[in-house]
Design an enzyme around this catalytic site. Structure first.
Site, PDB file in Angstrom:
ATOM      1  N   SER A   1      -9.910  11.656  -0.627  1.00  0.00           N
ATOM      2  CA  SER A   1      -8.859  10.997   0.202  1.00  0.00           C
ATOM      3  C   SER A   1      -8.286  11.948   0.932  1.00  0.00           C
ATOM      4  O   SER A   1      -8.627  12.379   1.791  1.00  0.00           O
ATOM      5  CB  SER A   1      -7.896  10.067  -0.683  1.00  0.00           C
TER       6      SER A   1
ATOM      7  N   HIS B   1     -12.189   2.392  -2.202  1.00  0.00           N
ATOM      8  CA  HIS B   1     -11.631   3.625  -2.270  1.00  0.00           C
ATOM      9  C   HIS B   1     -11.686   4.552  -3.543  1.00  0.00           C
ATOM     10  O   HIS B   1     -11.596   5.238  -3.519  1.00  0.00           O
ATOM     11  CB  HIS B   1     -10.051   3.596  -1.892  1.00  0.00           C
TER      12      HIS B   1
ATOM     13  N   ASP C   1     -14.670   0.183   1.481  1.00  0.00           N
ATOM     14  CA  ASP C   1     -13.224   0.673   1.343  1.00  0.00           C
ATOM     15  C   ASP C   1     -12.180   0.139   2.408  1.00  0.00           C
ATOM     16  O   ASP C   1     -12.534   0.003   3.821  1.00  0.00           O
ATOM     17  CB  ASP C   1     -13.184   2.305   1.613  1.00  0.00           C
TER      18      ASP C   1
ATOM     19  N   GLU D   1       0.813  -1.202  -0.021  1.00  0.00           N
ATOM     20  CA  GLU D   1      -0.020   0.250   0.078  1.00  0.00           C
ATOM     21  C   GLU D   1       0.846   1.163   0.139  1.00  0.00           C
ATOM     22  O   GLU D   1       0.602   2.316  -0.737  1.00  0.00           O
ATOM     23  CB  GLU D   1      -1.035  -0.013   1.333  1.00  0.00           C
ATOM     24  N   GLU D   2       1.834   1.291   0.643  1.00  0.00           N
ATOM     25  CA  GLU D   2       2.772   2.413   1.122  1.00  0.00           C
ATOM     26  C   GLU D   2       4.022   2.516   0.533  1.00  0.00           C
ATOM     27  O   GLU D   2       4.624   3.636   0.226  1.00  0.00           O
ATOM     28  CB  GLU D   2       2.716   2.813   2.559  1.00  0.00           C
TER      29      GLU D   2
END
Length: 761
Positions: free
Chosen positions: A626, A733, A701, A213-214
């Protein structure tokens, strides 16, 4: 939020690919048709072809890409281009070959994290090292496509083959199934090579949630260059907190117990093992005694003699480059990269290359801007002084206040490397420089466009994708010095191009700067509707505001903004401090201060708009998704009455609800700095919102979990504070699609019309 908070489908993306709009014919004809939201989200896409995953064959003879269909913009097939004959052919037809069966939950979530959750058909592929074929995952199974058009099925199971790969020399195919790594010779049946019978919290061969994800790391295993060994990640999620995520759908609700490492809580424990292709000879990599670290990157040395592991500390202030012995797993710290200043963080990068002579081409922000360095290592010398003699010598290869942003390719034989860099803040260009640091970098691309690029492994062929404010996606092949050899997608907007009917109504953006409170110039972009003298117009003020996403560029911005302008609104965007590509000092002010400096900078944008004689100062609506949704809430809370209305999509409302790696990078650990988190939260001041608010969120989400909105909704309702909301059952999302996209945007403008934020009569 890597770029999650930036790269949602509802944001107005600025793609780095595009051509030239043909000049509109000068005829006195009827006005061009109005661009509706229905047409923006319909097929074929108005931007023209949108190729993905452009790759060059190992021998440089073929170019392959995923091309979307005219009748279904989200379905992709595999196409090949013979560079010698300049002929295209479809290699794999996803509709004919695919089963259409539903994907597993694991694959759905992986696609969400890779930002391809809405796509269908073929979403990835890999060339065999000898150029004989391409590995193609499709609908949970694997296929090997040959260039003669033949396709061989490699797997046919009810389960899903995740993270499939061909080994480095092409002898094996590997994938993850049922939380274990499977390996087999190409054409033979694969077998599991990692242990059976472990707890359900154990996963082999998969990147953990925050890595996907990051950290932009989707890989969980790595083949050696000679196919003899594999580095495999073992992840234990037992210590990670469980979020009960209700994926609320239209005809029912599915409940998932998702392991989600929220800020200030335990991460998964990640270990690395080196093993033979059959799982034997396994040795554990020594990552150090501290388990609370991130495995950021893993690479084999070009000759397979060592493994290099980037170990990032939890605070994300340093990276230790570990050199690992593949035979024993023993490691040593090769060198350490530290944050450019004590109140900053390390931005991870894939922009480095281990060279054949043992040196390293490395991207770093150590001088305050992204730059390239070449490092060479000499073993430590014996001495009798108080400190050891450093074994590393670094030579800076690029300089200046225009950051280098990515490594495109390396031609070691020619002694050159090719890279992208920001030019004039608003464009990116491609340059070539020498590995020995001599001479000046050479510009390879047209400054009238913003450009992106990739190269083959030997650095001999350049693929360029470019765009401008008036030109959608265009791409071409070029020689290493930038000379165009052949168009891949010229994409001229003429004839039967889907945007051609709307071309005469296309409005070019205007650009400028205003000063932040400390005098820092902030760049803005504005698109105006057709205006009448003396009348004042409403503004649709779009923002993102968070790190890792630059919104104002001189690239193609898509057609959604043009549809908004066609409705009679001024479209406006401003990049605040904290956004990327302007150096460490421009990005740093959000350190432990999210929701402060960005809000102040966007306020400066609103005050600038109110000073313009063609803007209706009472009709400035602000929108974000977001991180941008979070910004909408903070902006309305900070300055009641400044904005006529706000639209908040999928907002983070309390940073303790978001994940460790993203949140703690900028905010620190909430157990150590609770006051910073309290100030950044959108919950305590929610009841200060006095302007009309529309809240939007997908009810399934898994990124910005719905609890962010449900907690905010509860506070607003319990305090009898009016607001409106639009929730989307079953959507994550990304809330978009041919029908849902128009529904979202029509809902937004019905909301604005209901509150009088409308164009003049």
């Amino acid at each position: 939020m890597r770029s999650v908070l930036a790269a949602v489908a509802l944001s107005l993306s600025t793609c780095l690919s595009a051509p030239v709009l043909a000049e509109a014919p000068k005829m006195a004809e009827a006005a061009p048709p109005t661009l509706t939201f229905e047409r923006v989200f319909a097929s074929p896409g108005l931007d023209g072809p949108a190729p993905r995953q452009v790759k060059l064959s190992p021998d440089g003879r073929y170019l392959t890409l995923l091309r979307n269909r005219a009748d279904d913009r989200d379905r992709y097939d595999l196409w090949g281009y013979d560079i010698e004959t300049r002929e295209w052919r479809m290699l794999v037809d996803s509709e004919k070959l695919g089963s259409g069966r539903e994907l597993s939950e694991d694959e759905k979530m992986q696609r969400e994290r890779a930002r391809v959750g809405s796509l269908k058909g073929i979403i990835s592929y890999q060339w065999a090292s000898d150029g004989s074929g391409v590995l193609v995952p499709l609908d949970g199974d694997l296929f090997l496509a040959k260039l003669d058009g033949t396709v061989t099925r490699l797997t046919d199971t009810e389960g899903t083959e995740l993270n499939p790969k061909l080994s480095s020399k092409g002898g094996f195919v590997s994938f993850v199934r049922d939380r274990r790594l499977w390996v087999g010779p190409v054409g033979a049946e694969a077998q599991p090579v990692t242990p059976a019978g472990e707890a359900e919290t154990i996963r082999w061969g998969e990147a953990e949630f925050v890595a996907q994800e990051e950290m932009a790391r989707l890989q969980g295993y790595w083949w050696s260059p000679d196919d003899t060994r594999i580095v495999v990640q073992r992840t234990d999620e037992a210590s990670v907190g469980v979020v009960t995520r209700a994926a609320i759908g239209a005809k029912g609700t599915k409940v998932f117990d998702q392991r989600y490492p929220a800020a200030g809580t335990d991460n998964a424990v990640v270990e690395l093992y080196v093993m033979n292709p059959d799982g034997s000879g396994s040795v554990k990599v020594d990552l150090g005694a501290n388990l609370d670290i991130y495995v950021a990157r893993v690479d084999w040395a070009p000759d397979g003699s060592a493994i290099y592991v980037q170990r990032q500390d939890r605070a994300q202030t340093k990276i230790d480059m570990l050199k690992v012995d593949p035979a024993t797993g023993a490691s040593q710290i090769f060198f350490t990269e530290k944050a450019a200043r004590p109140d900053y963080w390390i931005n991870l990068s894939d922009d480095y290359r281990f060279l054949k002579d043992g040196s390293l081409l490395w991207w770093s922000e150590r001088d305050g801007y992204g730059q390239f360095y070449r490092g060479a290592y000499k073993p430590l010398e014996t001495h009798h002084g108080p400190a050891p003699v450093s074994g590393w010598q670094w030579q800076q290869l690029t300089r200046g206040t225009s950051p280098a942003t990515s490594l495109v390719g390396v031609d070691e034989a020619a002694g050159t490397f090719t890279y992208q860099a920001v030019t004039g803040v608003l464009t990116q260009q491609v340059y070539r420089a020498r590995l020995d640091g001599t001479g000046e970098p050479e510009l390879l691309t047209d400054p009238a466009f913003t450009n992106g690029a990739s190269m083959d492994g030997a650095g001999k062929l350049l693929y360029v994708a470019r765009s401008s404010p008036s030109q959608p996606s265009q791409s071409y092949l070029a020689t290493p010095d930038g000379a165009r050899v052949a168009w891949i997608e010229e994409n001229r907007v003429e004839g039967d191009h889907p945007y051609a009917p709307f071309l005469a109504g296309h409005t070019a953006p205007e650009y400028g700067t205003i000063a932040a409170e400390d005098g820092t110039p902030l760049h803005w972009m504005m698109i105006k509707p057709k205006m009448e003298k003396g009348k004042r117009y409403p503004v649709f003020f779009s923002h993102y505001g968070g790190p890792s996403s630059q919104q104002v560029t001189k690239g193609w911005g898509g057609t959604l903004a043009q549809a908004i302008v066609d409705k009679g609104y001024i479209y406006f965007v401003l990049d605040n401090r904290g956004s990327p590509n302007r150096g460490v000092d421009f990005e740093q002010p959000i350190y432990r201060a999210m929701g402060t400096v960005e809000v102040a900078d966007q306020k400066a944008g609103a005050l600038f708009l109110k000073s313009l004689d063609f803007v209706d100062p009472a009709k400035i609506a602000t929108y974000g998704w977001s991180y941008g949704g979070y910004m909408t809430l903070k902006m309305l809370e900070a300055d009641p009455g400044l904005y006529a209305a706000g639209i908040s999509g999928a907002p983070v409302t309390r940073w303790e609800l978001y994940d460790t790696h993203y949140t703690e990078r900028y905010m620190g650990d909430p157990r150590e700095v609770p006051e910073a988190y309290a100030k950044s939260s959108a919950i305590p001041d929610a009841t200060k919102i006095a302007d009309p608010l529309l809240l939007i969120h997908g009810m399934a989400d898994d990124n910005v979990i719905f609890e962010n909105s449900s907690e905010f909704i509860s506070v607003m309702q319990e305090s009898n504070t009016p607001f409106e909301m639009m929730l989307y059952p079953g959507y994550t999302h990304r809330v978009s699609g041919p029908n849902i996209g128009p529904h979202v945007w029509n809902s937004i403008f019905r909301f604005l019309e209901a509150h009088g934020v409308t164009p003049p009569k």
